[in-house]
Design an enzyme around this catalytic site. Sequence first.
Site: not given
Ligand code: URA
Length: 264
Positions: A109
């Site tokens: 993310d």
């Molecule tokens: N889980 C999440 O919530 N975000 C990420 O970036 C990776 C795994």
Amino acid sequence: MASDEHTGERLQKVLARVGIGSRRVCEDLIDEGRVTVNGEVAELGRRVEVDVDLVEVDGAPIGVRPGLVYYLLNKPAGVITTASDPQGRPTVLELVPAEPRVFPVGRLDLETEGLLLLTNDGELANRIAHPSHGVEKEYLAEVQGEPSRATLRRLREGIELEDGTTAPAQAALVAPTLVRLTIHEGRNRQVRRMLDAVGHPVQRLIRTKVGPLTDRRLAPGAWRELTLPELRSLETAVAGPGTTPGPGVPTDRSAGAGADGADQ
Ligand code: URA
């Protein structure tokens, strides 16, 4: 056919790139006469073309894969894991060399930090990203509130999310508000959703391990190439046809490298 010894890449650079050692160490190996090119002891200054020349150290061929590169990046927050962004936000591709062109294996993310593999090896990337191989990813999550032992147990056993129950995970409290969570699925925003579901929203999320790959000294925004032993252990981790996904592992999506919307 062997290459002309004056064209191609410097031998010590090739050796260093595939993880034999630092440039300095590789120069010493050459000086000591332990490196051969096409069966002949190489001299310092020798250049090689990795796709035509046979390079050996102490008689063992080095595992050069022509043109394939593998980068481990420590992604900072605020950098997007796509090739380009219409909103003009910085992308992970701007943090690594532009040539040869690589792509991220899976996705983190925008606000997630930590280890991300980038490569131009589509075959290996597909294997890593495919849920059937269940490559483990370890995260450190700073959360709101102090999770109880019962909450950690729930995280371990499986959390019901809108896209199904999560597969068994490892969860441990590292500090009162710091959870170490290891999962081997790669659903979209999975860690954040799991912790939301147990009432402890994530404040900060860092990926600390991808399969066997880890590096505490890699600074945010920095990258390095995988060493040969790392590449080997990664290949071992995804060798074979894969296992049958466990309960809760979605099987109906095509998870390729960088599968859209999936955090790998
Ligand atoms: N889980 C999440 O919530 N975000 C990420 O970036 C990776 C795994």
